[in-house]
Design a protein around this motif. Structure first.
Motif, PDB file in Angstrom:
ATOM      1  N   ASP A 289       0.809  -1.227   0.000  1.00  0.00           N
ATOM      2  CA  ASP A 289       0.000   0.000   0.000  1.00  0.00           C
ATOM      3  C   ASP A 289       0.840   1.274   0.000  1.00  0.00           C
ATOM      4  O   ASP A 289       0.423   2.313   0.530  1.00  0.00           O
ATOM      5  CB  ASP A 289      -0.952   0.015   1.207  1.00  0.00           C
ATOM      6  N   GLY A 290       2.043   1.211  -0.601  1.00  0.00           N
ATOM      7  CA  GLY A 290       2.844   2.410  -0.753  1.00  0.00           C
ATOM      8  C   GLY A 290       3.500   2.911   0.515  1.00  0.00           C
ATOM      9  O   GLY A 290       4.034   4.026   0.535  1.00  0.00           O
ATOM     10  N   THR A 291       3.482   2.130   1.580  1.00  0.00           N
ATOM     11  CA  THR A 291       4.123   2.513   2.832  1.00  0.00           C
ATOM     12  C   THR A 291       5.206   1.496   3.175  1.00  0.00           C
ATOM     13  O   THR A 291       5.292   0.431   2.559  1.00  0.00           O
ATOM     14  CB  THR A 291       3.105   2.581   3.985  1.00  0.00           C
TER      15      THR A 291
ATOM     16  N   ALA B  85       2.838 -20.383  -4.437  1.00  0.00           N
ATOM     17  CA  ALA B  85       2.027 -19.308  -5.009  1.00  0.00           C
ATOM     18  C   ALA B  85       0.555 -19.610  -4.811  1.00  0.00           C
ATOM     19  O   ALA B  85       0.146 -20.768  -4.667  1.00  0.00           O
ATOM     20  CB  ALA B  85       2.337 -19.130  -6.495  1.00  0.00           C
ATOM     21  N   GLY B  86      -0.230 -18.559  -4.797  1.00  0.00           N
ATOM     22  CA  GLY B  86      -1.678 -18.673  -4.735  1.00  0.00           C
ATOM     23  C   GLY B  86      -2.296 -17.770  -5.778  1.00  0.00           C
ATOM     24  O   GLY B  86      -1.602 -17.242  -6.657  1.00  0.00           O
ATOM     25  N   SER B  87      -3.587 -17.554  -5.686  1.00  0.00           N
ATOM     26  CA  SER B  87      -4.276 -16.755  -6.699  1.00  0.00           C
ATOM     27  C   SER B  87      -3.830 -15.299  -6.692  1.00  0.00           C
ATOM     28  O   SER B  87      -3.872 -14.627  -7.730  1.00  0.00           O
ATOM     29  CB  SER B  87      -5.789 -16.828  -6.477  1.00  0.00           C
ATOM     30  N   ASP B  88      -3.403 -14.786  -5.540  1.00  0.00           N
ATOM     31  CA  ASP B  88      -3.010 -13.381  -5.464  1.00  0.00           C
ATOM     32  C   ASP B  88      -1.707 -13.171  -4.694  1.00  0.00           C
ATOM     33  O   ASP B  88      -1.478 -12.111  -4.128  1.00  0.00           O
ATOM     34  CB  ASP B  88      -4.129 -12.541  -4.832  1.00  0.00           C
ATOM     35  N   TRP B  89      -0.862 -14.192  -4.662  1.00  0.00           N
ATOM     36  CA  TRP B  89       0.427 -14.034  -3.976  1.00  0.00           C
ATOM     37  C   TRP B  89       1.455 -15.003  -4.559  1.00  0.00           C
ATOM     38  O   TRP B  89       1.104 -16.054  -5.094  1.00  0.00           O
ATOM     39  CB  TRP B  89       0.304 -14.264  -2.465  1.00  0.00           C
ATOM     40  N   ILE B  90       2.715 -14.606  -4.475  1.00  0.00           N
ATOM     41  CA  ILE B  90       3.844 -15.454  -4.879  1.00  0.00           C
ATOM     42  C   ILE B  90       4.893 -15.372  -3.777  1.00  0.00           C
ATOM     43  O   ILE B  90       5.231 -14.273  -3.312  1.00  0.00           O
ATOM     44  CB  ILE B  90       4.477 -14.983  -6.206  1.00  0.00           C
ATOM     45  N   LEU B  91       5.411 -16.509  -3.369  1.00  0.00           N
ATOM     46  CA  LEU B  91       6.474 -16.565  -2.369  1.00  0.00           C
ATOM     47  C   LEU B  91       7.779 -16.942  -3.060  1.00  0.00           C
ATOM     48  O   LEU B  91       7.867 -17.975  -3.720  1.00  0.00           O
ATOM     49  CB  LEU B  91       6.134 -17.606  -1.298  1.00  0.00           C
ATOM     50  N   ARG B  92       8.763 -16.070  -2.931  1.00  0.00           N
ATOM     51  CA  ARG B  92      10.098 -16.321  -3.483  1.00  0.00           C
ATOM     52  C   ARG B  92      11.076 -16.344  -2.313  1.00  0.00           C
ATOM     53  O   ARG B  92      11.042 -15.456  -1.455  1.00  0.00           O
ATOM     54  CB  ARG B  92      10.506 -15.228  -4.474  1.00  0.00           C
ATOM     55  N   GLY B  93      11.954 -17.344  -2.289  1.00  0.00           N
ATOM     56  CA  GLY B  93      12.887 -17.399  -1.177  1.00  0.00           C
ATOM     57  C   GLY B  93      14.004 -18.395  -1.391  1.00  0.00           C
ATOM     58  O   GLY B  93      14.027 -19.137  -2.374  1.00  0.00           O
ATOM     59  N   LYS B  94      14.933 -18.392  -0.446  1.00  0.00           N
ATOM     60  CA  LYS B  94      16.054 -19.330  -0.470  1.00  0.00           C
ATOM     61  C   LYS B  94      16.465 -19.654   0.958  1.00  0.00           C
ATOM     62  O   LYS B  94      16.633 -18.758   1.784  1.00  0.00           O
ATOM     63  CB  LYS B  94      17.248 -18.739  -1.228  1.00  0.00           C
ATOM     64  N   THR B  95      16.624 -20.942   1.202  1.00  0.00           N
ATOM     65  CA  THR B  95      17.126 -21.398   2.492  1.00  0.00           C
ATOM     66  C   THR B  95      18.649 -21.369   2.509  1.00  0.00           C
ATOM     67  O   THR B  95      19.304 -21.283   1.474  1.00  0.00           O
ATOM     68  CB  THR B  95      16.672 -22.838   2.772  1.00  0.00           C
ATOM     69  N   GLY B  96      19.182 -21.481   3.697  1.00  0.00           N
ATOM     70  CA  GLY B  96      20.616 -21.635   3.878  1.00  0.00           C
ATOM     71  C   GLY B  96      20.882 -22.358   5.175  1.00  0.00           C
ATOM     72  O   GLY B  96      20.111 -22.236   6.136  1.00  0.00           O
ATOM     73  N   TRP B  97      21.975 -23.125   5.209  1.00  0.00           N
ATOM     74  CA  TRP B  97      22.355 -23.834   6.432  1.00  0.00           C
ATOM     75  C   TRP B  97      23.853 -24.066   6.425  1.00  0.00           C
ATOM     76  O   TRP B  97      24.397 -24.643   5.477  1.00  0.00           O
ATOM     77  CB  TRP B  97      21.631 -25.169   6.538  1.00  0.00           C
ATOM     78  N   SER B  98      24.504 -23.616   7.475  1.00  0.00           N
ATOM     79  CA  SER B  98      25.948 -23.785   7.588  1.00  0.00           C
ATOM     80  C   SER B  98      26.336 -25.014   8.398  1.00  0.00           C
ATOM     81  O   SER B  98      27.510 -25.345   8.503  1.00  0.00           O
ATOM     82  CB  SER B  98      26.558 -22.553   8.280  1.00  0.00           C
ATOM     83  N   GLY B  99      25.329 -25.683   8.954  1.00  0.00           N
ATOM     84  CA  GLY B  99      25.571 -26.767   9.903  1.00  0.00           C
ATOM     85  C   GLY B  99      25.282 -26.312  11.326  1.00  0.00           C
ATOM     86  O   GLY B  99      24.864 -27.098  12.164  1.00  0.00           O
TER      87      GLY B  99
ATOM     88  N   VAL C 173       7.267 -12.031  -0.177  1.00  0.00           N
ATOM     89  CA  VAL C 173       5.939 -12.379  -0.676  1.00  0.00           C
ATOM     90  C   VAL C 173       5.474 -11.236  -1.554  1.00  0.00           C
ATOM     91  O   VAL C 173       5.493 -10.071  -1.128  1.00  0.00           O
ATOM     92  CB  VAL C 173       4.932 -12.590   0.469  1.00  0.00           C
ATOM     93  N   GLU C 174       5.087 -11.551  -2.780  1.00  0.00           N
ATOM     94  CA  GLU C 174       4.536 -10.538  -3.681  1.00  0.00           C
ATOM     95  C   GLU C 174       3.018 -10.552  -3.593  1.00  0.00           C
ATOM     96  O   GLU C 174       2.395 -11.607  -3.735  1.00  0.00           O
ATOM     97  CB  GLU C 174       4.972 -10.796  -5.121  1.00  0.00           C
ATOM     98  N   ARG C 175       2.450  -9.391  -3.349  1.00  0.00           N
ATOM     99  CA  ARG C 175       1.012  -9.186  -3.301  1.00  0.00           C
ATOM    100  C   ARG C 175       0.644  -8.081  -4.290  1.00  0.00           C
ATOM    101  O   ARG C 175       1.491  -7.251  -4.634  1.00  0.00           O
ATOM    102  CB  ARG C 175       0.587  -8.770  -1.893  1.00  0.00           C
ATOM    103  N   PRO C 176      -0.598  -8.017  -4.758  1.00  0.00           N
ATOM    104  CA  PRO C 176      -0.990  -6.912  -5.633  1.00  0.00           C
ATOM    105  C   PRO C 176      -0.729  -5.543  -5.006  1.00  0.00           C
ATOM    106  O   PRO C 176      -0.446  -4.578  -5.712  1.00  0.00           O
ATOM    107  CB  PRO C 176      -2.493  -7.157  -5.848  1.00  0.00           C
ATOM    108  N   SER C 177      -0.784  -5.476  -3.682  1.00  0.00           N
ATOM    109  CA  SER C 177      -0.572  -4.202  -2.986  1.00  0.00           C
ATOM    110  C   SER C 177       0.892  -3.899  -2.724  1.00  0.00           C
ATOM    111  O   SER C 177       1.235  -2.805  -2.261  1.00  0.00           O
ATOM    112  CB  SER C 177      -1.324  -4.205  -1.654  1.00  0.00           C
ATOM    113  N   GLY C 178       1.801  -4.863  -3.022  1.00  0.00           N
ATOM    114  CA  GLY C 178       3.221  -4.631  -2.823  1.00  0.00           C
ATOM    115  C   GLY C 178       3.909  -5.822  -2.181  1.00  0.00           C
ATOM    116  O   GLY C 178       3.267  -6.787  -1.767  1.00  0.00           O
ATOM    117  N   PRO C 179       5.246  -5.772  -2.072  1.00  0.00           N
ATOM    118  CA  PRO C 179       6.011  -6.895  -1.527  1.00  0.00           C
ATOM    119  C   PRO C 179       6.193  -6.808  -0.010  1.00  0.00           C
ATOM    120  O   PRO C 179       6.165  -5.724   0.575  1.00  0.00           O
ATOM    121  CB  PRO C 179       7.367  -6.756  -2.224  1.00  0.00           C
ATOM    122  N   VAL C 180       6.402  -7.984   0.588  1.00  0.00           N
ATOM    123  CA  VAL C 180       6.756  -8.086   2.002  1.00  0.00           C
ATOM    124  C   VAL C 180       8.041  -8.905   2.070  1.00  0.00           C
ATOM    125  O   VAL C 180       8.039 -10.108   1.796  1.00  0.00           O
ATOM    126  CB  VAL C 180       5.641  -8.758   2.825  1.00  0.00           C
ATOM    127  N   PHE C 181       9.150  -8.254   2.432  1.00  0.00           N
ATOM    128  CA  PHE C 181      10.458  -8.907   2.482  1.00  0.00           C
ATOM    129  C   PHE C 181      10.700  -9.503   3.864  1.00  0.00           C
ATOM    130  O   PHE C 181      10.236  -8.947   4.871  1.00  0.00           O
ATOM    131  CB  PHE C 181      11.565  -7.901   2.151  1.00  0.00           C
TER     132      PHE C 181
END
Length: 262
Positions: free
Chosen positions: A45-47, A196-210, A219-227
């Motif tokens: 929402d632009g904030t 992904a769903g009808s109005d969202w896409i989840l992009r990510g990467k795991t990591g593990w050092s031991g 998460v991408e939403r029509p109203s904007g991303p949530v990092f």
């Protein structure tokens, strides 16, 4: 207008006092018997709203482990070490602890299955000089590769990055503002899709050092991303790994960034 310009020039870390500590996220970590941090930058929402569990740890650098596959993939595409996502790299025949690694791989399977030997091959092809140059070009963490080009993103006391810096990098990738071809940035973002769903896409990467686990992305939403960027201790090793996505998913549901069924 002058006030707006000054605010725009303030670096992300300088406004950390505006971060909101989430007591309910502390309960999520406690319920999972996990010690770590979760930083979320909500740009819907632009904030911009910045939420955190353990803000001090969110500014502490740790080895990125396989979250480094995100920028590393950009490096090898830019350097023509990899032609495209369809190029297949033959397995070297060395049996490794994760059976899914013991096969031929391309960029898509290498990212999805976090195939370490594939990216070690890429690191040898790139070499120390180009690795260092790319890290400095994107201002990634401390940009330190030490003296082990095959393991600098996996071992302590070499490459390190904070949760805050992870999100700064991801925001630039989201906007196609990294110093790479836009087509390559779009490809890497495609490789990062995990759900992904009808109005969202989840992009990510795991990591593990031991010892340390990561889960970073947005998460991408029509109203904007949530990092988001989580890192946590993994004293129970592989038994702790599912907690990474579990904690983040639960926290993101509290702000309706993910639907209940995700």
């Amino acid at each position: 207008m002058a006030g707006v310009l000054v605010l725009a020039l303030v670096p992300f870390g300088a406004v950390a006092d505006a971060w909101q500590e989430r007591a309910d996220w502390s309960e999520i970590f406690r319920a999972n018997e996990a010690s770590g941090t979760l930083l979320v930058v909500d740009k819907r929402d632009g904030t911009t709203t910045t939420l955190v569990h353990d803000g001090e740890r969110a500014r502490q650098r740790f080895v990125p482990a396989s979250t480094f596959k995100i920028p590393h993939t950009l490096f090898v595409l830019d350097a023509d070490v990899v032609e495209d996502e369809f190029q297949v790299f033959p397995w070297d025949g060395v049996e490794r602890d994760f059976p899914q690694w013991n096969a031929d791989h391309d960029l898509r399977s290498g990212m999805r299955l976090s195939v370490v030997w594939l990216y070690q091959l890429f690191a040898r092809e790139l070499g120390e000089e180009r690795e260092k140059s790319y890290l400095e070009a994107i201002d990634y963490g401390n940009a330190d590769i030490g003296d082990d080009v095959e393991n600098f993103w996996l071992e302590e006391d070499m490459l390190e990055i904070t949760a805050e810096e992870q999100i700064e990098f991801l925001e630039r990738l989201y906007r196609n503002e990294l110093p790479f071809d836009e087509a390559d940035q779009r490809l890497v973002k495609d490789l990062m899709i995990t759900a992904a769903g009808s109005d969202w896409i989840l992009r990510g990467k795991t990591g593990w050092s031991g010892k340390l686990g990561w889960w970073v992305g947005w998460v991408e939403r029509p109203s904007g991303p949530v990092f988001f960027a989580l890192n946590m201790e993994t004293p129970n090793r592989m038994a702790d790994l599912p907690k990474r996505q579990g904690i983040v998913n639960e926290a993101l549901r509290t702000i309706e960034a993910l639907p209940p069924e995700a």
